[in-house]
Design a protein around this motif. Structure first.
Motif, short mmCIF file in Angstrom:
data_model
loop_
_atom_site.label_atom_id
_atom_site.label_comp_id
_atom_site.label_asym_id
_atom_site.label_seq_id
_atom_site.Cartn_x
_atom_site.Cartn_y
_atom_site.Cartn_z
N UNK A 1 0.83 -1.20 0.00
CA UNK A 1 0.00 0.00 0.00
C UNK A 1 0.87 1.26 0.00
N UNK A 2 1.93 1.24 0.81
CA UNK A 2 2.82 2.39 0.89
C UNK A 2 3.53 2.65 -0.44
N UNK A 3 3.74 1.58 -1.20
CA UNK A 3 4.45 1.71 -2.48
C UNK A 3 3.52 2.01 -3.65
N UNK A 4 2.22 2.12 -3.38
CA UNK A 4 1.23 2.36 -4.45
C UNK A 4 0.63 3.74 -4.31
N UNK A 5 1.04 4.69 -5.13
CA UNK A 5 0.50 6.05 -5.05
C UNK A 5 -1.01 6.06 -5.24
N UNK A 6 -1.69 6.84 -4.41
CA UNK A 6 -3.14 6.98 -4.55
C UNK A 6 -3.95 5.86 -3.94
N UNK A 7 -3.29 4.93 -3.25
CA UNK A 7 -4.00 3.80 -2.66
C UNK A 7 -4.49 4.12 -1.26
N UNK A 8 -5.38 3.26 -0.75
CA UNK A 8 -5.84 3.38 0.63
C UNK A 8 -5.57 2.07 1.35
#
Length: 339
Positions: A230-237
């Motif tokens: 999640x931390x590595x995926x921009x725009x994720x929650x």
């Protein structure tokens, strides 16, 4: 800091509910020509032809209704009706969206749930007045499991049809009933008694395309790995399952689309089977909005196909739960393929 869905509190003005009744983004570019019938399922090619013919009638009726007579009055004509009956993932929504795209404006497309939400937000008379301008109203996933909602929508469609609005609808036959094709259609026509005469029922057979040649549900990841992804995926929650379920209970289902607006991927930790029906039905709505927006879903804890208990799957809302599982699995595979 990682964004969370539980920190979002969207507001959707009632007057925007009609304007946003369009097909999901994944169906923005579909057409009758882009539907590829399964050669093993001749009913699919037949359904395409029926949908195209219906689309032509929609335009003819709309032009005739809006053509004023000698005294400057619009003609009183009833709309046409088409009901696409079949199992999960056979392309019914593709055909419904194709009807929408080919129809003259104004026009509306929404799920059965979105339509009942619209009436709840605007009121019955206001909803009729706004939708009565349409050439067509396309209703995806028509549901018969709530008598009150079914009667409400039946009354709405009766009013709209009398004012020249054509109606196209889809629903699902349960997997165990695929050999009993006409039962779903008979249920539909019985529940909309006054409208039954205008609807032509068209069967669409075939296996769920979302499961064709695909592996089983991905295994859940560990919570630590979920957090890293999640931390590595921009725009994720990233949300914990139980707090997310609690947050959903504070929002009207008409706001779930706005809740995930702009989200690139959803990560949910500590998923477990749910036992409360109200909670389960909220998950169904969220799954629909995530699927509409093509938002990948990754979880830790239980597998997504275990989110509803066997007891719940055997109950009256079985059709909704199976649809939600099918869609969540498609979204989880989408994320898995991207990693």
């Amino acid at each position: 800091m990682q964004e969370r869905l539980v920190d979002r509190h969207p507001e959707v003005p009632a007057d925007q509910l009609v304007a946003q009744m369009t097909p999901p983004p994944m169906f923005d570019e579909v057409s009758f020509a882009s539907y590829i019938p399964d050669p093993k399922q001749p009913s699919q090619a037949a359904a395409v032809r029926k949908a195209e013919d219906f689309s032509g009638r929609v335009g003819e009726i709309h032009r005739a209704v809006n053509k004023k007579g000698l005294f400057g009055r619009r003609k009183q004509l009833s709309g046409a009706g088409l009901y696409l009956d079949g199992g999960f993932g056979v392309g019914k929504t593709h055909l419904l969206a194709s009807i929408f795209h080919s129809a003259p404006a104004p026009k509306s497309f929404g799920t059965f749930g979105e339509l009942t939400n619209l009436v709840g937000a605007l009121g019955f008379d206001n909803s009729v007045e706004r939708l009565a301008r349409n050439s067509v109203l396309c209703i995806d996933e028509f549901e018969l499991d709530d008598p009150g909602d079914t009667m409400l929508v039946s009354r709405l469609l009766t009013e709209l049809s009398a004012r020249g609005v054509s109606i196209a609808a889809t629903s699902n036959t349960l997997p165990g009933q695929l050999g009993e094709g006409r039962f779903a259609a008979q249920d539909f026509l019985r529940e909309i008694k006054k409208l039954g005469a205008i609807f032509e029922s068209v069967r669409v057979d075939g296996p769920d395309y979302r499961h064709r040649d695909l592996p089983p549900a991905p295994d859940p990841t560990s919570t630590s790995a979920l957090t890293e992804r999640a931390a590595a995926t921009p725009g994720s929650t990233l949300d914990a399952f139980d707090p997310l379920l609690k947050h959903l209970s504070t929002l009207h289902p008409s706001k779930y689309g706005a809740l995930i607006s702009g989200v690139s991927a959803v990560y949910i930790a500590d998923v477990h089977p749910v036992t409360d029906q109200a909670v389960a039905l909220r998950i169904v709505v969220l799954a629909d909005r995530l699927y509409d927006a093509s938002v990948p879903v990754t979880v830790s804890g239980a597998k997504l196909d275990e989110i509803f208990s066997e007891e719940m799957l055997d109950g009256g809302y079985r059709k909704k739960y199976l649809r939600a599982i099918s869609r969540l699995l498609a979204l989880s595979r989408f994320e898995a393929a991207a990693t």
